[in-house]
Write a protein that holds these residues in place. Structure first.
Motif, PDB file in Angstrom:
ATOM      1  N   GLY A 103     -66.647 -31.287  -4.895  1.00 55.12           N
ATOM      2  CA  GLY A 103     -65.564 -30.523  -4.504  1.00 55.12           C
ATOM      3  C   GLY A 103     -64.071 -31.146  -4.259  1.00 55.12           C
ATOM      4  N   HIS A 104     -64.048 -32.390  -4.291  1.00 55.04           N
ATOM      5  CA  HIS A 104     -62.867 -32.889  -4.117  1.00 55.04           C
ATOM      6  C   HIS A 104     -61.771 -32.743  -5.073  1.00 55.04           C
ATOM      7  N   GLY A 105     -60.654 -32.553  -4.375  1.00 51.88           N
ATOM      8  CA  GLY A 105     -59.496 -32.099  -5.495  1.00 51.88           C
ATOM      9  C   GLY A 105     -58.730 -33.487  -5.540  1.00 51.88           C
ATOM     10  N   PRO A 106     -57.623 -33.343  -6.346  1.00 50.12           N
ATOM     11  CA  PRO A 106     -56.755 -34.549  -6.660  1.00 50.12           C
ATOM     12  C   PRO A 106     -56.046 -35.080  -5.179  1.00 50.12           C
ATOM     13  N   PHE A 107     -56.019 -36.488  -5.087  1.00 52.96           N
ATOM     14  CA  PHE A 107     -55.693 -36.971  -4.043  1.00 52.96           C
ATOM     15  C   PHE A 107     -56.183 -36.063  -2.673  1.00 52.96           C
ATOM     16  N   SER A 108     -57.233 -35.668  -2.844  1.00 53.03           N
ATOM     17  CA  SER A 108     -58.030 -35.262  -1.783  1.00 53.03           C
ATOM     18  C   SER A 108     -57.369 -34.750  -0.388  1.00 53.03           C
TER      19      SER A 108
END
Length: 439
Positions: A103-108
């Motif tokens: 579930g990590h997104g961009p630039f977390s």
């Protein structure tokens, strides 16, 4: 033979710079790796803006997830036939290890803070939602996806399974420390993982370490300590994160204000700006898309958004000084006022950033985040908490270190006309100590 036990006709391997090879024999694991939601992790960097400091840090969450899977696979191999280990949990452990960062997104973490999101929540949504991942997991057996989600959420009934992926000495940390050290080119994150894997033992609801492996664990703890302060909290990386966060805040502010028209509608961000993020929108946003918008926003009419995007894109980062707002509130308030007088918006150009880490802690019941300690298995079968037996670990145990820095655009300050305002700003900032460059 059901899908749960189905094996590939021959073992597949991924060549890996950290573990040499990642071995896959289960059809389920092979299918999960091929799923679009997992392939998306190729487009999410493991270390966010760290490549602004260490240019080799371009590795992805995809790399790391395979690495965590491989470590758990090796641990399970060593556990087979030992007391307290239930081999029926083997596939569950492998799936949870592989999918733990789904579930990590961009630039977390920067992205999460701005839009008030939680990657663990989206990991569970991907596993339990209408996704290819969910369909694969449910083919194993009905309710299997929920089990995987429970392991990642640390609510699964078998705490031994949970501890393999989430504890003070787990497969997740053992992979990212070594992988991040490799790709950043530093020496801090290296430790004898093979030794640790050999001395791990399953005991009821946790993994313990044979006392003969204590020095390898000390090395691991110190590696983690050094990596956090030398790599993860590096001030140049944090400067890039500050600008990244302010770009997202500015774009969100402009959209929510309702009186600004973007030259190109930020379609991919709309649900994030409105605070109603659907899973399908979340999955469509990766770092390539975000970087594309940052490129476009350099030409926006809003000067702040345009400037911040140009800085981030071309690595023109903020300078910094050591600055503790808790002890320097008077200076902070005055700087805030002076920046406004100089027509430099302090909301975006005067930022205090704090980093803190607790390298190791023993069990403190009732605390918000209870940390299960690392236990050593003594020759007589007794368990001893690590810091009670290791002078090195005792020295840092329970000691939380916090670091505060103040970031600002030195170039904008230098361009100001020579007035009392400029002079006073420089007195406060430069009087605090050396202004650190980020190049």
């Amino acid at each position: 033979m059901g899908y749960k036990d189905e094996q590939l006709s021959e073992e597949k391997v991924f060549k890996d710079p950290v573990h040499r090879y990642v071995h896959v024999k289960d059809q389920v694991i092979w299918d999960l790796i091929a799923a679009p939601e997992f392939q998306r992790l190729r487009r999410i960097k493991q270390l966010g803006t760290t490549n602004y400091t260490f240019h080799g840090a371009e590795h992805s969450r995809f790399n790391h997830s395979l690495g965590v899977y491989e470590i758990v696979r090796r641990i399970i191999y060593n556990f087979q036939g030992r007391p307290h280990w239930n081999d029926d949990e083997r596939l569950l452990c492998l799936c949870a290890a592989l999918l733990h960062d789904l579930g990590h997104g961009p630039f977390s973490h920067s992205f999460e803070k701005v839009f008030k999101l939680d990657h663990e929540y989206f990991t569970q949504q991907i596993i339990l939602g209408d996704t290819f991942i969910n369909k694969i997991l449910e083919r194993v057996e009905e309710g299997f996806a929920q089990k995987v989600a429970d392991v990642i959420a640390k609510t699964y009934e078998d705490k031994l399974v949970v501890s393999l992926i989430s504890s003070q000495i787990d497969a997740d940390r053992m992979d990212y420390l070594q992988r991040d050290a490799y790709f950043t080119g530093v020496s801090y994150g290296h430790f004898d993982m093979e030794r640790i894997l050999r001395v791990m033992r399953p005991i009821e609801d946790q993994v313990v370490i044979k006392s003969t492996g204590m020095h390898a664990v000390e090395d691991y703890i110190m590696s983690r300590y050094q990596m956090y302060w030398q790599v993860y909290f590096h001030p140049v990386t944090r400067s890039a994160e500050v600008i990244l966060s302010k770009i997202l805040h500015r774009a969100k502010h402009l959209y929510q204000a309702g009186d600004y028209t973007f030259k190109l509608e930020p379609t991919h961000f709309l649900s994030f700006f409105s605070g109603d993020v659907k899973l399908e929108d979340y999955l469509k946003l990766d770092e390539g898309i975000v970087s594309y918008y940052f490129q476009l926003w350099q030409d926006e009419d809003d000067e702040i958004l345009s400037d911040l995007c140009e800085r981030f894109t071309n690595r023109r980062l903020f300078k910094y000084i050591e600055f503790n707002p808790n002890q320097q509130m008077k200076e902070w308030m005055e700087l805030h006022r002076l920046f406004q007088e100089a027509d430099i918006d302090p909301e975006y150009y005067l930022v205090v950033d704090s980093s803190s880490d607790l390298p190791y802690d023993f069990y403190r019941p009732g605390e918000e985040e209870e940390r299960l300690p690392i236990h050593l298995l003594m020759p007589n079968g007794e368990l001893k908490e690590l810091s009670r037996h290791s002078d090195i670990v005792e020295a840092i145990s329970g000691k939380k270190r916090t670091d505060h820095k103040l970031y600002f655009p030195k170039d904008l300050l230098e361009e100001l006309p020579d007035t009392q305002v400029k002079q006073r700003i420089k007195e406060i900032l430069y009087g605090q100590g050396e202004v650190k460059d980020v190049n």
